[in-house]
Write a protein that holds these residues in place. Structure first.
Motif, PDB file in Angstrom:
ATOM      1  N   ARG A  28     -77.939 -10.383 -15.691  1.00  0.00           N
ATOM      2  CA  ARG A  28     -78.288  -9.079 -15.951  1.00  0.00           C
ATOM      3  C   ARG A  28     -79.761  -8.840 -15.362  1.00  0.00           C
ATOM      4  O   ARG A  28     -80.668  -9.337 -15.405  1.00  0.00           O
ATOM      5  CB  ARG A  28     -78.545  -8.923 -17.460  1.00  0.00           C
ATOM      6  N   TYR A  29     -79.544  -8.059 -14.192  1.00  0.00           N
ATOM      7  CA  TYR A  29     -80.686  -7.822 -13.246  1.00  0.00           C
ATOM      8  C   TYR A  29     -81.898  -6.699 -13.782  1.00  0.00           C
ATOM      9  O   TYR A  29     -83.002  -7.072 -13.186  1.00  0.00           O
ATOM     10  CB  TYR A  29     -80.230  -7.346 -11.838  1.00  0.00           C
ATOM     11  N   ARG A  30     -81.608  -5.927 -14.578  1.00  0.00           N
ATOM     12  CA  ARG A  30     -82.438  -4.920 -15.149  1.00  0.00           C
ATOM     13  C   ARG A  30     -83.667  -5.838 -15.939  1.00  0.00           C
ATOM     14  O   ARG A  30     -84.771  -5.512 -15.574  1.00  0.00           O
ATOM     15  CB  ARG A  30     -81.733  -3.923 -16.042  1.00  0.00           C
ATOM     16  N   PRO A  31     -83.181  -6.414 -16.821  1.00  0.00           N
ATOM     17  CA  PRO A  31     -84.432  -7.372 -17.410  1.00  0.00           C
ATOM     18  C   PRO A  31     -85.236  -8.134 -16.671  1.00  0.00           C
ATOM     19  O   PRO A  31     -86.385  -8.400 -16.924  1.00  0.00           O
ATOM     20  CB  PRO A  31     -83.841  -8.035 -18.747  1.00  0.00           C
ATOM     21  N   ILE A  32     -84.376  -8.762 -15.740  1.00  0.00           N
ATOM     22  CA  ILE A  32     -85.147  -9.928 -14.650  1.00  0.00           C
ATOM     23  C   ILE A  32     -86.417  -9.076 -13.893  1.00  0.00           C
ATOM     24  O   ILE A  32     -87.440  -9.257 -13.978  1.00  0.00           O
ATOM     25  CB  ILE A  32     -84.448 -10.326 -13.702  1.00  0.00           C
ATOM     26  N   ILE A  33     -85.895  -7.718 -13.535  1.00  0.00           N
ATOM     27  CA  ILE A  33     -86.772  -6.810 -12.698  1.00  0.00           C
ATOM     28  C   ILE A  33     -87.925  -6.414 -13.624  1.00  0.00           C
ATOM     29  O   ILE A  33     -89.180  -6.416 -13.177  1.00  0.00           O
ATOM     30  CB  ILE A  33     -86.400  -5.723 -12.165  1.00  0.00           C
ATOM     31  N   VAL A  34     -87.619  -5.998 -14.970  1.00  0.00           N
ATOM     32  CA  VAL A  34     -88.668  -5.456 -15.804  1.00  0.00           C
ATOM     33  C   VAL A  34     -89.895  -6.685 -16.040  1.00  0.00           C
ATOM     34  O   VAL A  34     -90.855  -6.311 -15.957  1.00  0.00           O
ATOM     35  CB  VAL A  34     -88.007  -5.076 -17.285  1.00  0.00           C
ATOM     36  N   MET A  35     -89.274  -7.847 -16.337  1.00  0.00           N
ATOM     37  CA  MET A  35     -90.265  -9.017 -16.563  1.00  0.00           C
ATOM     38  C   MET A  35     -90.817  -9.508 -15.344  1.00  0.00           C
ATOM     39  O   MET A  35     -92.127  -9.789 -15.535  1.00  0.00           O
ATOM     40  CB  MET A  35     -89.189 -10.103 -17.122  1.00  0.00           C
ATOM     41  N   LEU A  36     -90.434  -9.392 -14.077  1.00  0.00           N
ATOM     42  CA  LEU A  36     -91.217  -9.658 -12.980  1.00  0.00           C
ATOM     43  C   LEU A  36     -92.186  -8.726 -12.717  1.00  0.00           C
ATOM     44  O   LEU A  36     -93.291  -9.058 -12.469  1.00  0.00           O
ATOM     45  CB  LEU A  36     -90.097  -9.796 -11.835  1.00  0.00           C
ATOM     46  N   VAL A  37     -92.150  -7.389 -13.122  1.00  0.00           N
ATOM     47  CA  VAL A  37     -92.993  -6.537 -12.876  1.00  0.00           C
ATOM     48  C   VAL A  37     -94.002  -6.667 -13.694  1.00  0.00           C
ATOM     49  O   VAL A  37     -95.290  -6.694 -13.608  1.00  0.00           O
ATOM     50  CB  VAL A  37     -92.414  -4.781 -13.077  1.00  0.00           C
ATOM     51  N   LEU A  38     -93.726  -6.944 -15.118  1.00  0.00           N
ATOM     52  CA  LEU A  38     -94.733  -7.493 -16.337  1.00  0.00           C
ATOM     53  C   LEU A  38     -95.676  -8.457 -15.853  1.00  0.00           C
ATOM     54  O   LEU A  38     -96.648  -8.492 -16.075  1.00  0.00           O
ATOM     55  CB  LEU A  38     -93.928  -7.533 -17.513  1.00  0.00           C
ATOM     56  N   GLN A  39     -94.783  -9.422 -15.267  1.00  0.00           N
ATOM     57  CA  GLN A  39     -95.629 -10.813 -14.812  1.00  0.00           C
ATOM     58  C   GLN A  39     -96.862 -10.194 -13.776  1.00  0.00           C
ATOM     59  O   GLN A  39     -97.947 -10.716 -13.891  1.00  0.00           O
ATOM     60  CB  GLN A  39     -94.656 -11.673 -14.171  1.00  0.00           C
ATOM     61  N   THR A  40     -96.461  -9.499 -12.815  1.00  0.00           N
ATOM     62  CA  THR A  40     -97.257  -8.930 -11.764  1.00  0.00           C
ATOM     63  C   THR A  40     -98.377  -8.389 -12.310  1.00  0.00           C
ATOM     64  O   THR A  40     -99.429  -8.510 -11.954  1.00  0.00           O
ATOM     65  CB  THR A  40     -96.351  -8.276 -10.837  1.00  0.00           C
ATOM     66  N   VAL A  41     -97.901  -7.358 -13.280  1.00  0.00           N
ATOM     67  CA  VAL A  41     -99.077  -6.448 -13.834  1.00  0.00           C
ATOM     68  C   VAL A  41    -100.101  -7.476 -14.565  1.00  0.00           C
ATOM     69  O   VAL A  41    -101.361  -7.114 -14.646  1.00  0.00           O
ATOM     70  CB  VAL A  41     -98.429  -5.374 -14.730  1.00  0.00           C
ATOM     71  N   LEU A  42     -99.716  -8.310 -15.563  1.00  0.00           N
ATOM     72  CA  LEU A  42    -100.329  -9.118 -16.175  1.00  0.00           C
ATOM     73  C   LEU A  42    -101.208 -10.207 -15.353  1.00  0.00           C
ATOM     74  O   LEU A  42    -102.398 -10.299 -15.704  1.00  0.00           O
ATOM     75  CB  LEU A  42     -99.606  -9.868 -17.226  1.00  0.00           C
ATOM     76  N   ALA A  43    -100.726 -10.639 -14.347  1.00  0.00           N
ATOM     77  CA  ALA A  43    -101.625 -11.443 -13.430  1.00  0.00           C
ATOM     78  C   ALA A  43    -102.768 -10.428 -12.802  1.00  0.00           C
ATOM     79  O   ALA A  43    -103.676 -11.059 -12.428  1.00  0.00           O
ATOM     80  CB  ALA A  43    -100.472 -11.808 -12.250  1.00  0.00           C
ATOM     81  N   TYR A  44    -102.358  -9.379 -12.291  1.00  0.00           N
ATOM     82  CA  TYR A  44    -103.220  -8.574 -11.896  1.00  0.00           C
ATOM     83  C   TYR A  44    -104.558  -8.326 -12.776  1.00  0.00           C
ATOM     84  O   TYR A  44    -105.790  -8.291 -12.506  1.00  0.00           O
ATOM     85  CB  TYR A  44    -102.661  -7.272 -11.426  1.00  0.00           C
ATOM     86  N   ILE A  45    -104.003  -8.075 -14.272  1.00  0.00           N
ATOM     87  CA  ILE A  45    -105.194  -7.825 -15.014  1.00  0.00           C
ATOM     88  C   ILE A  45    -106.055  -8.909 -15.490  1.00  0.00           C
ATOM     89  O   ILE A  45    -107.078  -8.939 -15.542  1.00  0.00           O
ATOM     90  CB  ILE A  45    -104.418  -7.298 -16.529  1.00  0.00           C
ATOM     91  N   LEU A  46    -105.295  -9.928 -15.550  1.00  0.00           N
ATOM     92  CA  LEU A  46    -106.098 -11.416 -16.005  1.00  0.00           C
ATOM     93  C   LEU A  46    -106.915 -11.694 -14.599  1.00  0.00           C
ATOM     94  O   LEU A  46    -108.049 -12.389 -15.039  1.00  0.00           O
ATOM     95  CB  LEU A  46    -104.839 -12.261 -16.341  1.00  0.00           C
ATOM     96  N   LEU A  47    -106.469 -11.848 -13.241  1.00  0.00           N
ATOM     97  CA  LEU A  47    -107.028 -12.460 -12.527  1.00  0.00           C
ATOM     98  C   LEU A  47    -107.797 -11.337 -11.483  1.00  0.00           C
ATOM     99  O   LEU A  47    -108.643 -11.857 -10.718  1.00  0.00           O
ATOM    100  CB  LEU A  47    -106.068 -12.940 -11.249  1.00  0.00           C
ATOM    101  N   PHE A  48    -107.612  -9.972 -11.689  1.00  0.00           N
ATOM    102  CA  PHE A  48    -108.138  -9.170 -10.677  1.00  0.00           C
ATOM    103  C   PHE A  48    -109.149  -7.882 -11.211  1.00  0.00           C
ATOM    104  O   PHE A  48    -109.464  -7.108 -10.288  1.00  0.00           O
ATOM    105  CB  PHE A  48    -107.079  -8.482  -9.896  1.00  0.00           C
ATOM    106  N   THR A  49    -109.223  -8.124 -12.482  1.00  0.00           N
ATOM    107  CA  THR A  49    -109.941  -6.803 -13.039  1.00  0.00           C
ATOM    108  C   THR A  49    -110.875  -7.361 -14.016  1.00  0.00           C
ATOM    109  O   THR A  49    -110.748  -8.559 -14.640  1.00  0.00           O
ATOM    110  CB  THR A  49    -108.730  -5.935 -14.165  1.00  0.00           C
ATOM    111  N   SER A  50    -111.943  -6.390 -14.406  1.00  0.00           N
ATOM    112  CA  SER A  50    -113.128  -6.671 -15.202  1.00  0.00           C
ATOM    113  C   SER A  50    -112.451  -6.935 -16.593  1.00  0.00           C
ATOM    114  O   SER A  50    -113.004  -8.002 -17.375  1.00  0.00           O
ATOM    115  CB  SER A  50    -114.111  -5.697 -15.134  1.00  0.00           C
ATOM    116  N   ALA A  51    -111.605  -6.298 -16.811  1.00  0.00           N
ATOM    117  CA  ALA A  51    -111.024  -6.341 -18.289  1.00  0.00           C
ATOM    118  C   ALA A  51    -110.276  -7.625 -18.433  1.00  0.00           C
ATOM    119  O   ALA A  51    -110.615  -8.130 -19.580  1.00  0.00           O
ATOM    120  CB  ALA A  51    -110.050  -5.185 -18.478  1.00  0.00           C
ATOM    121  N   GLY A  52    -109.769  -8.118 -17.421  1.00  0.00           N
ATOM    122  CA  GLY A  52    -109.073  -9.498 -17.604  1.00  0.00           C
ATOM    123  C   GLY A  52    -109.914 -10.569 -17.545  1.00  0.00           C
ATOM    124  O   GLY A  52    -109.980 -11.565 -18.519  1.00  0.00           O
TER     125      GLY A  52
END
Length: 392
Positions: A28-52
């Motif tokens: 099932r490709y839809r949940p894979i894409i959703v979770m990959l996007v979530l991974q990328t967003v969370l990595a951005y927040i944690l490693l690249f933002t002041s909030a993270g």
């Protein structure tokens, strides 16, 4: 350039896992894409933002405080064992596990952790498209540990088909238990520990969805969590304290054995081939390191550390990484994220043994797909490190 490296890494990971899939038509490709996007967003927040940065600093400060409190108890028993300014690994890194294990026991006893685990698992199940049992197990593994988590769902172990059992075991191997997170933070940068914890949670489902695709009917999606045997507060506290001490001793024993064996094998390889065993493995794993986004001039050294984790455990590899003076900051960051998981050969035995202790037949099933389990968990680590590499 980092984005291009990440795209290459994701393509390689997905290609290898697609090749290893047991039913490509059911992916099932839809949940894979959703979770990959979530991974990328969370990595951005944690490693690249002041909030993270604030989140990670807060998380790290909590563990620093806990380690300081743990030091009071350790110094009372072992004070003076180490010379001032020196660090004895067992005393400074492993023994705090005893205190953190006691805290986890208190949170379990007061029903705070079960509440958190259930509802985070419920939210995850809406995202990953898998069953509530699988989602609960992934969150519980990150808190309770890779063997203890199976006790909480032991009523269902015997009824699970092979494909669902695989996902439960894959979650247990792809995460790390909260009791040893503090120990990791003494060896590698806390921000990479926190990032890996979050990314691995989703990465485990992404890889399992490709390698082991299936759907769960609503009438099969029953979550029955085994309640712990009723104990008094101090009985519970004593049990969790002893469990934490056992973990510290077991990890110590494994480190003694693995470090000594690797040293012996390195000596043999050096004598025969003129290159250490770890050096040879570095060349084998260098392409994987490069695909993750590590510069080629660091790939062999990084590959050697990654291979050490697989053949021994993450503690040995983290010790190698912390003593390394040649890797660039970017390479250290990516390798650090890769190391934060239980994906190694010894985990196959630990997980199979835990399941076997609860259900003989299912334990044998787990042992049979052990190497497949290790492959999937390693792909989770590669994927998390690749995504994190975009922002390092």
């Amino acid at each position: 350039m980092n984005i291009l490296n990440a795209i290459l890494g994701v393509i390689v990971v997905f290609g290898l896992t697609f090749w290893a899939s047991n039913n490509r038509r059911k992916i099932r490709y839809r949940p894979i894409i959703v979770m990959l996007v979530l991974q990328t967003v969370l990595a951005y927040i944690l490693l690249f933002t002041s909030a993270g940065e604030v989140l990670i600093r807060g998380f790290a400060s909590v563990f620093e405080m806990l380690l300081a409190y743990a030091a009071d108890g350790i110094n009372f028993v072992f004070g003076g064992l180490a010379n001032e300014g020196q660090m004895v690994f067992f005393v400074s890194v492993l023994l705090p596990i005893v205190f953190i294990s006691a805290l986890i026991g208190i949170l379990q006893y007061t029903r705070i952790l079960p509440f958190i685990i259930r509802y985070i698992g419920l939210i995850l199940s809406k995202v990953n498209g898998m069953g509530r049992l699988e989602s609960y197990n992934a969150v519980a593994s990150a808190i309770l540990g890779q063997s203890e988590v199976f006790i909480s769902v032991k009523k269902q172990i015997g009824m699970l088909p092979k494909h669902r059992l695989y996902t439960l075991c894959a979650s247990a191997m792809s995460t790390v238990s909260m009791s040893i997170v503090g120990a990791y933070m003494t060896m590698i940068d806390p921000k990479y520990v926190v990032t890996a914890l979050v990314l691995n949670l989703f990465g485990g489902f992404i890889i399992a969805t490709i390698i082991n695709p299936y759907t769960v009917d609503k009438d099969e999606d029953i979550l029955v969590v085994q309640a712990e045997e009723k104990q008094s507060f101090f009985e519970m506290l004593g049990e969790y304290i002893m469990d934490g001490f056992k973990v510290a001793v077991i990890v110590s024993a494994m480190l003694i054995g693995f470090v000594a064996l690797i040293s012996l094998i390195n000596g043999i390889f050096n004598g025969i081939f003129g290159i250490s065993f770890q050096g040879m493995l570095g060349y084998v794993f260098a392409p994987v390191a490069f695909v993750m986004g590590i510069p080629w001039h660091d790939a062999v050294v990084a590959g050697s550390i990654m291979a050490t984790k697989m053949v021994s455990n993450e503690f040995v590899a983290m010790l190698d990484l912390s003593s390394n003076q040649t890797l660039s900051p970017r390479s250290i960051g990516i390798v650090s994220v890769f190391l934060v998981s239980f994906a190694n050969f010894s985990s196959i035995g630990i997980i199979a043994g835990a399941v076997k202790g609860l259900h003989e037949k299912q334990g044998n099933v787990v042992a049979r797909f052990g190497l497949r389990l290790l492959f999937g968990a390693t792909m989770v680590s590669v994927l998390s490190a690749t995504v994190a590499g975009i922002f390092i």
